[in-house]
Design a protein around this motif. Structure first.
Motif, PDB file in Angstrom:
ATOM      1  N   LEU A   3      56.368  48.705  41.716  1.00 43.59           N
ATOM      2  CA  LEU A   3      55.506  49.013  40.583  1.00 43.59           C
ATOM      3  C   LEU A   3      55.758  48.067  39.414  1.00 43.59           C
ATOM      4  O   LEU A   3      54.829  47.634  38.748  1.00 43.59           O
ATOM      5  CB  LEU A   3      55.719  50.465  40.155  1.00 43.59           C
ATOM      6  CG  LEU A   3      54.899  50.945  38.964  1.00 43.59           C
ATOM      7  CD1 LEU A   3      53.419  50.859  39.288  1.00 43.59           C
ATOM      8  CD2 LEU A   3      55.279  52.356  38.594  1.00 43.59           C
ATOM      9  N   GLY A   4      57.017  47.717  39.178  1.00 44.71           N
ATOM     10  CA  GLY A   4      57.342  46.823  38.071  1.00 44.71           C
ATOM     11  C   GLY A   4      56.728  45.444  38.231  1.00 44.71           C
ATOM     12  O   GLY A   4      56.253  44.844  37.265  1.00 44.71           O
ATOM     13  N   VAL A   5      56.744  44.917  39.449  1.00 44.27           N
ATOM     14  CA  VAL A   5      56.169  43.598  39.704  1.00 44.27           C
ATOM     15  C   VAL A   5      54.651  43.629  39.530  1.00 44.27           C
ATOM     16  O   VAL A   5      54.065  42.733  38.925  1.00 44.27           O
ATOM     17  CB  VAL A   5      56.556  43.103  41.118  1.00 44.27           C
ATOM     18  CG1 VAL A   5      55.842  41.816  41.464  1.00 44.27           C
ATOM     19  CG2 VAL A   5      58.056  42.938  41.226  1.00 44.27           C
ATOM     20  N   VAL A   6      54.021  44.671  40.042  1.00 46.04           N
ATOM     21  CA  VAL A   6      52.564  44.793  39.918  1.00 46.04           C
ATOM     22  C   VAL A   6      52.162  44.900  38.454  1.00 46.04           C
ATOM     23  O   VAL A   6      51.244  44.206  37.998  1.00 46.04           O
ATOM     24  CB  VAL A   6      52.048  46.014  40.717  1.00 46.04           C
ATOM     25  CG1 VAL A   6      50.587  46.279  40.418  1.00 46.04           C
ATOM     26  CG2 VAL A   6      52.236  45.792  42.205  1.00 46.04           C
ATOM     27  N   LYS A   7      52.859  45.721  37.702  1.00 47.49           N
ATOM     28  CA  LYS A   7      52.526  45.884  36.283  1.00 47.49           C
ATOM     29  C   LYS A   7      52.784  44.601  35.504  1.00 47.49           C
ATOM     30  O   LYS A   7      52.047  44.273  34.578  1.00 47.49           O
ATOM     31  CB  LYS A   7      53.303  47.057  35.689  1.00 47.49           C
ATOM     32  CG  LYS A   7      52.768  48.408  36.160  1.00 47.49           C
ATOM     33  CD  LYS A   7      53.552  49.552  35.589  1.00 47.49           C
ATOM     34  CE  LYS A   7      53.057  49.896  34.218  1.00 47.49           C
ATOM     35  NZ  LYS A   7      53.665  51.139  33.697  1.00 47.49           N
ATOM     36  N   SER A   8      53.813  43.853  35.873  1.00 49.69           N
ATOM     37  CA  SER A   8      54.084  42.576  35.203  1.00 49.69           C
ATOM     38  C   SER A   8      52.969  41.569  35.473  1.00 49.69           C
ATOM     39  O   SER A   8      52.520  40.869  34.563  1.00 49.69           O
ATOM     40  CB  SER A   8      55.421  42.001  35.661  1.00 49.69           C
ATOM     41  OG  SER A   8      56.468  42.847  35.303  1.00 49.69           O
ATOM     42  N   LEU A   9      52.531  41.484  36.729  1.00 56.16           N
ATOM     43  CA  LEU A   9      51.438  40.571  37.065  1.00 56.16           C
ATOM     44  C   LEU A   9      50.127  40.980  36.389  1.00 56.16           C
ATOM     45  O   LEU A   9      49.382  40.137  35.901  1.00 56.16           O
ATOM     46  CB  LEU A   9      51.247  40.512  38.582  1.00 56.16           C
ATOM     47  CG  LEU A   9      52.292  39.732  39.359  1.00 56.16           C
ATOM     48  CD1 LEU A   9      52.075  39.909  40.854  1.00 56.16           C
ATOM     49  CD2 LEU A   9      52.267  38.272  38.985  1.00 56.16           C
ATOM     50  N   VAL A  10      49.865  42.275  36.352  1.00 55.91           N
ATOM     51  CA  VAL A  10      48.663  42.770  35.682  1.00 55.91           C
ATOM     52  C   VAL A  10      48.719  42.444  34.194  1.00 55.91           C
ATOM     53  O   VAL A  10      47.740  41.996  33.608  1.00 55.91           O
ATOM     54  CB  VAL A  10      48.485  44.292  35.921  1.00 55.91           C
ATOM     55  CG1 VAL A  10      47.445  44.871  34.990  1.00 55.91           C
ATOM     56  CG2 VAL A  10      48.093  44.548  37.362  1.00 55.91           C
ATOM     57  N   GLY A  11      49.875  42.642  33.581  1.00 58.36           N
ATOM     58  CA  GLY A  11      50.029  42.330  32.161  1.00 58.36           C
ATOM     59  C   GLY A  11      49.823  40.851  31.879  1.00 58.36           C
ATOM     60  O   GLY A  11      49.168  40.465  30.895  1.00 58.36           O
ATOM     61  N   PHE A  12      50.376  39.986  32.738  1.00 60.92           N
ATOM     62  CA  PHE A  12      50.187  38.542  32.574  1.00 60.92           C
ATOM     63  C   PHE A  12      48.721  38.157  32.706  1.00 60.92           C
ATOM     64  O   PHE A  12      48.198  37.381  31.899  1.00 60.92           O
ATOM     65  CB  PHE A  12      51.034  37.787  33.600  1.00 60.92           C
ATOM     66  CG  PHE A  12      50.748  36.317  33.635  1.00 60.92           C
ATOM     67  CD1 PHE A  12      51.170  35.495  32.601  1.00 60.92           C
ATOM     68  CD2 PHE A  12      50.031  35.765  34.684  1.00 60.92           C
ATOM     69  CE1 PHE A  12      50.893  34.140  32.621  1.00 60.92           C
ATOM     70  CE2 PHE A  12      49.748  34.415  34.716  1.00 60.92           C
ATOM     71  CZ  PHE A  12      50.181  33.586  33.680  1.00 60.92           C
ATOM     72  N   LEU A  13      48.044  38.699  33.731  1.00 56.75           N
ATOM     73  CA  LEU A  13      46.627  38.374  33.915  1.00 56.75           C
ATOM     74  C   LEU A  13      45.768  38.908  32.769  1.00 56.75           C
ATOM     75  O   LEU A  13      44.799  38.265  32.367  1.00 56.75           O
ATOM     76  CB  LEU A  13      46.125  38.926  35.249  1.00 56.75           C
ATOM     77  CG  LEU A  13      46.545  38.131  36.482  1.00 56.75           C
ATOM     78  CD1 LEU A  13      46.083  38.839  37.749  1.00 56.75           C
ATOM     79  CD2 LEU A  13      45.987  36.725  36.432  1.00 56.75           C
ATOM     80  N   LEU A  14      46.121  40.070  32.228  1.00 58.02           N
ATOM     81  CA  LEU A  14      45.390  40.596  31.080  1.00 58.02           C
ATOM     82  C   LEU A  14      45.521  39.679  29.873  1.00 58.02           C
ATOM     83  O   LEU A  14      44.538  39.370  29.201  1.00 58.02           O
ATOM     84  CB  LEU A  14      45.889  41.992  30.717  1.00 58.02           C
ATOM     85  CG  LEU A  14      45.267  43.148  31.460  1.00 58.02           C
ATOM     86  CD1 LEU A  14      45.975  44.438  31.092  1.00 58.02           C
ATOM     87  CD2 LEU A  14      43.800  43.253  31.147  1.00 58.02           C
ATOM     88  N   LEU A  15      46.729  39.237  29.596  1.00 63.17           N
ATOM     89  CA  LEU A  15      46.945  38.340  28.463  1.00 63.17           C
ATOM     90  C   LEU A  15      46.228  37.012  28.679  1.00 63.17           C
ATOM     91  O   LEU A  15      45.563  36.495  27.763  1.00 63.17           O
ATOM     92  CB  LEU A  15      48.447  38.120  28.259  1.00 63.17           C
ATOM     93  CG  LEU A  15      48.827  37.188  27.118  1.00 63.17           C
ATOM     94  CD1 LEU A  15      48.416  37.802  25.788  1.00 63.17           C
ATOM     95  CD2 LEU A  15      50.320  36.908  27.141  1.00 63.17           C
ATOM     96  N   LEU A  16      46.334  36.460  29.873  1.00 65.05           N
ATOM     97  CA  LEU A  16      45.666  35.202  30.190  1.00 65.05           C
ATOM     98  C   LEU A  16      44.151  35.329  30.065  1.00 65.05           C
ATOM     99  O   LEU A  16      43.492  34.492  29.427  1.00 65.05           O
ATOM    100  CB  LEU A  16      46.042  34.752  31.609  1.00 65.05           C
ATOM    101  CG  LEU A  16      45.395  33.464  32.108  1.00 65.05           C
ATOM    102  CD1 LEU A  16      45.945  32.281  31.341  1.00 65.05           C
ATOM    103  CD2 LEU A  16      45.628  33.310  33.599  1.00 65.05           C
ATOM    104  N   ASN A  17      43.588  36.382  30.656  1.00 68.73           N
ATOM    105  CA  ASN A  17      42.139  36.584  30.579  1.00 68.73           C
ATOM    106  C   ASN A  17      41.671  36.800  29.147  1.00 68.73           C
ATOM    107  O   ASN A  17      40.627  36.270  28.748  1.00 68.73           O
ATOM    108  CB  ASN A  17      41.713  37.764  31.454  1.00 68.73           C
ATOM    109  CG  ASN A  17      41.744  37.436  32.925  1.00 68.73           C
ATOM    110  OD1 ASN A  17      41.755  36.281  33.319  1.00 68.73           O
ATOM    111  ND2 ASN A  17      41.778  38.457  33.744  1.00 68.73           N
ATOM    112  N   PHE A  18      42.413  37.582  28.367  1.00 70.35           N
ATOM    113  CA  PHE A  18      42.017  37.825  26.982  1.00 70.35           C
ATOM    114  C   PHE A  18      41.995  36.526  26.186  1.00 70.35           C
ATOM    115  O   PHE A  18      41.027  36.248  25.459  1.00 70.35           O
ATOM    116  CB  PHE A  18      42.960  38.839  26.325  1.00 70.35           C
ATOM    117  CG  PHE A  18      42.548  39.198  24.931  1.00 70.35           C
ATOM    118  CD1 PHE A  18      41.481  40.053  24.709  1.00 70.35           C
ATOM    119  CD2 PHE A  18      43.219  38.677  23.836  1.00 70.35           C
ATOM    120  CE1 PHE A  18      41.089  40.377  23.418  1.00 70.35           C
ATOM    121  CE2 PHE A  18      42.841  38.991  22.552  1.00 70.35           C
ATOM    122  CZ  PHE A  18      41.774  39.844  22.340  1.00 70.35           C
ATOM    123  N   CYS A  19      43.039  35.712  26.319  1.00 70.64           N
ATOM    124  CA  CYS A  19      43.076  34.427  25.606  1.00 70.64           C
ATOM    125  C   CYS A  19      41.930  33.521  26.046  1.00 70.64           C
ATOM    126  O   CYS A  19      41.298  32.850  25.214  1.00 70.64           O
ATOM    127  CB  CYS A  19      44.413  33.741  25.827  1.00 70.64           C
ATOM    128  SG  CYS A  19      45.801  34.591  25.058  1.00 70.64           S
TER     129      CYS A  19
END
Length: 189
Positions: A3-19
């Motif tokens: 779960l930690g790895v999935v949430k980390s990847l999701v968080g990274f993609l969210l930040l990347l997509n938002f920027c």
């Protein structure tokens, strides 16, 4: 995947997509402002010139106006879907998955539409460096948004979401007023 790895990847993609959506909005906003500053001014009562287009852009080609308008719409909806995804990342339940997925798929569909117009503009040629940057960001955003959607669904099918029954708290309620000489009837719901 844990779960930690999935949430980390999701968080990274969210930040990347938002920027990236903010950058797309800035470039498309510049192009729209530039086009509005250089449109035809006919004055009152004068007819429009032959070949006038309401989506006239002084740079690029015939597909530029449509690409810029759809890019702006996709960027605004995409940035909003990233905020919905941030809420989903915080609570990480099956209920927040539904709203996050719906907004993300809407943003992805609009980004695909803008990317298709960017392909048309690339095919026609004659664009400047800022439009080439806008096209590149649209193409990259389509891929990263798709990875985000697949990743949050992969976490769901991996069993990392708690269900409604896991968060439900049972309470004891009285179903009827007790009468003289009878016992209290209770039920747990």
């Amino acid at each position: 995947m844990s779960l930690g790895v999935v949430k980390s990847l999701v968080g990274f993609l969210l930040l990347l997509n938002f920027c990236m959506f903010v950058i797309v909005a800035a470039i498309a906003g510049w192009a729209l402002n530039n086009a509005l500053d250089h449109t035809y001014s006919t004055g009152s009562g004068k007819p429009f010139p032959v070949g006038f287009s309401p989506v006239y852009f002084p740079m690029g080609n015939e597909a530029t106006g449509f690409m810029v308008i759809f890019s702006l719409i996709a960027a605004v909806v995409g940035a909003a879907s990233c905020l919905s995804g941030l809420h989903h990342l915080r609570v990480w339940t099956a209920h927040s998955l539904a709203s996050s997925t719906a907004s993300s798929m809407t943003a992805w569909a609009l980004t695909l539409l803008a990317m298709g117009l960017a392909y048309k503009e690339i095919h026609m040629g004659g664009r400047n460096a800022k439009l080439i940057t806008l096209e590149s960001f649209l193409i990259i955003l389509c891929v990263t948004k798709l990875f985000y959607i697949l990743l949050i669904h992969g976490g769901f099918f991996g069993g990392n979401y708690c269900s409604y029954q896991d968060t439900y708290v049972a309470t004891t309620t009285t179903t009827a007023e007790p009468q003289k000489g009878s016992t209290t009837v209770t039920s747990s719901v």
